[in-house]
Design a protein around this motif. Structure first.
Motif, PDB file in Angstrom:
ATOM      1  N   LYS A   1      14.458  -5.114  -1.289  1.00  0.00           N
ATOM      2  CA  LYS A   1      13.721  -4.470  -2.361  1.00  0.00           C
ATOM      3  C   LYS A   1      14.403  -3.193  -2.844  1.00  0.00           C
ATOM      4  O   LYS A   1      14.885  -2.406  -2.068  1.00  0.00           O
ATOM      5  CB  LYS A   1      12.326  -4.131  -1.860  1.00  0.00           C
ATOM      6  CG  LYS A   1      11.474  -3.501  -2.917  1.00  0.00           C
ATOM      7  CD  LYS A   1      10.072  -3.405  -2.432  1.00  0.00           C
ATOM      8  CE  LYS A   1       9.214  -2.793  -3.512  1.00  0.00           C
ATOM      9  NZ  LYS A   1       7.830  -2.875  -3.183  1.00  0.00           N
TER      10      LYS A   1
ATOM     11  N   TYR B   1      -2.592  -7.639  -6.502  1.00  0.00           N
ATOM     12  CA  TYR B   1      -3.330  -6.506  -5.930  1.00  0.00           C
ATOM     13  C   TYR B   1      -4.757  -6.404  -6.457  1.00  0.00           C
ATOM     14  O   TYR B   1      -5.537  -5.626  -5.932  1.00  0.00           O
ATOM     15  CB  TYR B   1      -2.560  -5.202  -6.146  1.00  0.00           C
ATOM     16  CG  TYR B   1      -1.346  -5.086  -5.253  1.00  0.00           C
ATOM     17  CD1 TYR B   1      -1.473  -4.719  -3.918  1.00  0.00           C
ATOM     18  CD2 TYR B   1      -0.073  -5.377  -5.738  1.00  0.00           C
ATOM     19  CE1 TYR B   1      -0.368  -4.631  -3.093  1.00  0.00           C
ATOM     20  CE2 TYR B   1       1.039  -5.295  -4.922  1.00  0.00           C
ATOM     21  CZ  TYR B   1       0.890  -4.914  -3.598  1.00  0.00           C
ATOM     22  OH  TYR B   1       1.988  -4.837  -2.774  1.00  0.00           O
TER      23      TYR B   1
ATOM     24  N   ASN C   1      -5.818  -5.756   1.554  1.00  0.00           N
ATOM     25  CA  ASN C   1      -4.985  -5.019   2.518  1.00  0.00           C
ATOM     26  C   ASN C   1      -5.342  -5.352   3.974  1.00  0.00           C
ATOM     27  O   ASN C   1      -5.277  -4.494   4.851  1.00  0.00           O
ATOM     28  CB  ASN C   1      -5.120  -3.506   2.282  1.00  0.00           C
ATOM     29  CG  ASN C   1      -3.828  -2.764   2.586  1.00  0.00           C
ATOM     30  OD1 ASN C   1      -2.741  -3.312   2.450  1.00  0.00           O
ATOM     31  ND2 ASN C   1      -3.944  -1.516   2.994  1.00  0.00           N
TER      32      ASN C   1
ATOM     33  N   TYR D   1       7.241  -8.779   4.831  1.00  0.00           N
ATOM     34  CA  TYR D   1       6.240  -7.771   4.448  1.00  0.00           C
ATOM     35  C   TYR D   1       6.450  -6.455   5.191  1.00  0.00           C
ATOM     36  O   TYR D   1       7.028  -6.406   6.270  1.00  0.00           O
ATOM     37  CB  TYR D   1       4.832  -8.280   4.759  1.00  0.00           C
ATOM     38  CG  TYR D   1       4.407  -9.462   3.939  1.00  0.00           C
ATOM     39  CD1 TYR D   1       3.821  -9.293   2.684  1.00  0.00           C
ATOM     40  CD2 TYR D   1       4.591 -10.756   4.414  1.00  0.00           C
ATOM     41  CE1 TYR D   1       3.427 -10.388   1.928  1.00  0.00           C
ATOM     42  CE2 TYR D   1       4.202 -11.859   3.665  1.00  0.00           C
ATOM     43  CZ  TYR D   1       3.623 -11.667   2.431  1.00  0.00           C
ATOM     44  OH  TYR D   1       3.236 -12.753   1.681  1.00  0.00           O
TER      45      TYR D   1
ATOM     46  N   ASP E   1       3.752   0.389   2.573  1.00  0.00           N
ATOM     47  CA  ASP E   1       4.367   1.511   1.864  1.00  0.00           C
ATOM     48  C   ASP E   1       3.776   2.828   2.357  1.00  0.00           C
ATOM     49  O   ASP E   1       3.019   2.864   3.330  1.00  0.00           O
ATOM     50  CB  ASP E   1       4.209   1.343   0.346  1.00  0.00           C
ATOM     51  CG  ASP E   1       2.756   1.387  -0.108  1.00  0.00           C
ATOM     52  OD1 ASP E   1       1.894   1.830   0.680  1.00  0.00           O
ATOM     53  OD2 ASP E   1       2.485   1.009  -1.259  1.00  0.00           O
TER      54      ASP E   1
ATOM     55  N   GLN F   1      -0.216   0.598   2.146  1.00  0.00           N
ATOM     56  CA  GLN F   1      -0.556  -0.599   1.368  1.00  0.00           C
ATOM     57  C   GLN F   1       0.456  -1.699   1.700  1.00  0.00           C
ATOM     58  O   GLN F   1       1.660  -1.440   1.772  1.00  0.00           O
ATOM     59  CB  GLN F   1      -0.488  -0.260  -0.124  1.00  0.00           C
ATOM     60  CG  GLN F   1      -0.701  -1.421  -1.078  1.00  0.00           C
ATOM     61  CD  GLN F   1      -2.166  -1.722  -1.294  1.00  0.00           C
ATOM     62  OE1 GLN F   1      -2.952  -0.817  -1.564  1.00  0.00           O
ATOM     63  NE2 GLN F   1      -2.533  -2.984  -1.178  1.00  0.00           N
TER      64      GLN F   1
ATOM     65  N   ASP G   1       3.021  -4.569   1.309  1.00  0.00           N
ATOM     66  CA  ASP G   1       4.079  -4.552   0.309  1.00  0.00           C
ATOM     67  C   ASP G   1       5.107  -5.626   0.668  1.00  0.00           C
ATOM     68  O   ASP G   1       5.355  -5.862   1.845  1.00  0.00           O
ATOM     69  CB  ASP G   1       4.728  -3.151   0.374  1.00  0.00           C
ATOM     70  CG  ASP G   1       5.539  -2.835  -0.861  1.00  0.00           C
ATOM     71  OD1 ASP G   1       5.389  -3.547  -1.861  1.00  0.00           O
ATOM     72  OD2 ASP G   1       6.321  -1.868  -0.807  1.00  0.00           O
TER      73      ASP G   1
ATOM     74  N   GLN H   1       8.771  -6.326   1.060  1.00  0.00           N
ATOM     75  CA  GLN H   1       9.911  -5.415   1.177  1.00  0.00           C
ATOM     76  C   GLN H   1      11.249  -6.117   1.340  1.00  0.00           C
ATOM     77  O   GLN H   1      12.285  -5.521   1.104  1.00  0.00           O
ATOM     78  CB  GLN H   1       9.681  -4.444   2.343  1.00  0.00           C
ATOM     79  CG  GLN H   1       8.468  -3.555   2.093  1.00  0.00           C
ATOM     80  CD  GLN H   1       8.333  -2.413   3.074  1.00  0.00           C
ATOM     81  OE1 GLN H   1       8.924  -2.430   4.137  1.00  0.00           O
ATOM     82  NE2 GLN H   1       7.529  -1.421   2.700  1.00  0.00           N
TER      83      GLN H   1
ATOM     84  N   ALA I   1       5.709  -5.994  -9.226  1.00  0.00           N
ATOM     85  CA  ALA I   1       6.570  -5.966  -8.035  1.00  0.00           C
ATOM     86  C   ALA I   1       7.925  -5.321  -8.334  1.00  0.00           C
ATOM     87  O   ALA I   1       8.586  -4.820  -7.426  1.00  0.00           O
ATOM     88  CB  ALA I   1       6.769  -7.390  -7.507  1.00  0.00           C
TER      89      ALA I   1
ATOM     90  N   ASP J   1       8.268  -2.708 -10.064  1.00  0.00           N
ATOM     91  CA  ASP J   1       7.940  -1.330 -10.484  1.00  0.00           C
ATOM     92  C   ASP J   1       7.976  -1.188 -11.998  1.00  0.00           C
ATOM     93  O   ASP J   1       8.362  -0.144 -12.529  1.00  0.00           O
ATOM     94  CB  ASP J   1       8.903  -0.304  -9.854  1.00  0.00           C
ATOM     95  CG  ASP J   1       8.704  -0.192  -8.354  1.00  0.00           C
ATOM     96  OD1 ASP J   1       7.621  -0.596  -7.869  1.00  0.00           O
ATOM     97  OD2 ASP J   1       9.627   0.278  -7.665  1.00  0.00           O
TER      98      ASP J   1
END
Lengths: 294, 116
Positions: free
Chosen positions: A4, A119, A124, A137, A140, A144, A146, A148, B79, B81
């Motif tokens: 990411k 979301y 969560n 996963y 963050d 939360q 995320d 990654q 996702a 951003d």
């Protein structure tokens, strides 16, 4: 692709130009050129017909056109590529060579299969994080959930979306809804093939059934001294699960134990807490010269 | 087709979930129309790479997108951003909608009544 937030290298932006200094392309040639470039993974911008080209952003641009005068394009700081005598395959080869020349990232090589979180639905609960075998996963700074490490996701495996109690995890390239992003309906949440209770999958029926059958098969076939039969039995068992849930064999074969899951959840929680502590420490202490890069 | 709305077309090249005849029909119409548009090989791949082009698109006002399910498109941008604005965005689903409807939508936009 390596996780990411990182572009390994810039991508070259290809512009199909038919403005001042360039002759228009025939409709079929323009279309087939677009198809050839897209099929190879390139992004193509087509400015409105007859307009000058302008930088869309600060990425490198390669401007393709049937140029009789490329000075306007070159003077604007773009690299031009005259495609007057080329068919679509020739254009593609030329683009690939120029991508290589400037050291830009070559597209392709990875099927973009990864979870996308809705979301609006996600609560969560972290079931996806604790279930995922591949560390896709994370959490963050706001604790939360995320995604990654998209590139670590097991291609064609939608298992984490099966365990999400809210149908909040999508795989846009999946064949069926709502995992593919289609609207989530009430019946989807009730549908057993969509929603799999994580305890059943990992600690209960399916997991234990798989282990039991493996164990029984091993005992039975070790007497018979025929490992191939044991393997067949195992494959039959997995095939049933695979058919019902669309989860690849290799994922089913490596399902973690309940203890593994709990351990993974604890590590994720501790990691998030450490990050929060570090963040708070930075806020509390006085800034030093190092903080300001002096 | 309108010149003041940006158009994004996704070719979904790394999976065959959009019918090929739909992709070709929509791209052919766009190609012949003379309007400006961005054609991308795969929106998912761009999202995973957090391609800055998505930020530019999301921040440039009205945009019409020919791709897949609107829910997936919305969260793919998020996702990366590059969250899409709440208004001025029309997403047309080439997995389900007829090519003619997608082309008409890219040209005319979707009425608020028809938006799902």
């Amino acid at each position: 692709m390596s996780g990411k937030g990182r572009l390994d290298k810039d991508r070259l932006r290809v512009v199909l130009y038919e403005g001042p200094g360039a002759a228009p392309l025939a409709d079929e040639a323009r279309f087939e050129t677009l198809v050839a470039l897209l099929e190879d993974g390139h992004q193509v911008t087509r400015p409105a017909a007859g307009t000058a080209v302008a930088a869309a952003d600060d990425s490198q641009h390669l401007v393709l056109g049937r140029f009789d005068d490329a000075s306007a394009v070159n003077d604007a700081g773009f690299q031009s590529f005259d495609i007057s005598d080329l068919d679509p395959a020739g254009v593609l080869e030329g683009v690939k060579a120029r991508v290589s020349d400037v050291g830009a990232d070559q597209p392709g090589g990875w099927k973009p299969w990864f979870p996308v979180i809705d979301y609006d639905r996600c609560t969560n609960c972290m079931q996806c994080l604790t279930f995922c075998l591949f560390d896709v996963y994370g959490v963050d700074g706001q604790q939360q959930i995320d995604v990654q490490h998209e590139d670590k996701c097991k291609t064609d495996c939608p298992a984490c979306s099966r365990v999400c109690p809210e149908a909040a995890i999508m795989f846009p390239k999946y064949k069926k809804g709502p995992i593919n992003g289609d609207v989530v309906r009430e019946e989807d949440l009730q549908n057993e093939s969509m929603k799999v209770d994580i305890s059943a999958l990992l600690g209960g029926d399916i997991y234990s059934a798989l282990r039991t059958r493996q164990s029984e098969a091993r005992q039975r076939f070790s007497t018979e001294r025929d490992e191939s039969k044991a393997l067949l039995e195992r494959k039959r068992c997995l095939a049933k699960l695979k058919k019902n849930l669309d989860i690849p064999d290799e994922v089913l074969m490596t399902l973690p134990s309940v203890g593994d899951i709990q351990d993974r959840a604890r590590r994720a929680r501790e990691k998030a807490e450490r990050r929060q502590d570090r963040s708070q420490t930075m806020k509390d202490r006085r800034p030093t010269e190092d903080d300001w890069g002096i | 087709m309108s010149n003041d709305t940006r158009i994004l077309y996704c070719h979904c090249v790394y999976a065959k979930v959009i019918p090929d005849e739909t992709r070709r029909a929509v791209l052919a119409e766009l190609s012949a129309s003379g309007v400006a548009f961005d054609a991308v090989a795969d929106l998912c791949e761009m999202s995973a790479r957090k391609d800055p082009a998505l930020k530019r698109l999301a921040g440039s006002g009205a945009v019409r997108i020919a791709a897949c399910f609107p829910r997936a498109v919305q969260w793919l941008f998020h996702a990366a951003d590059a969250p899409l604005p709440e208004t001025g965005v029309d997403v047309f689903n080439m997995r389900d909608e007829a090519p003619a409807d997608v082309v008409a939508g890219l040209s005319e936009g979707r009425t608020s009544e028809a938006r799902s």
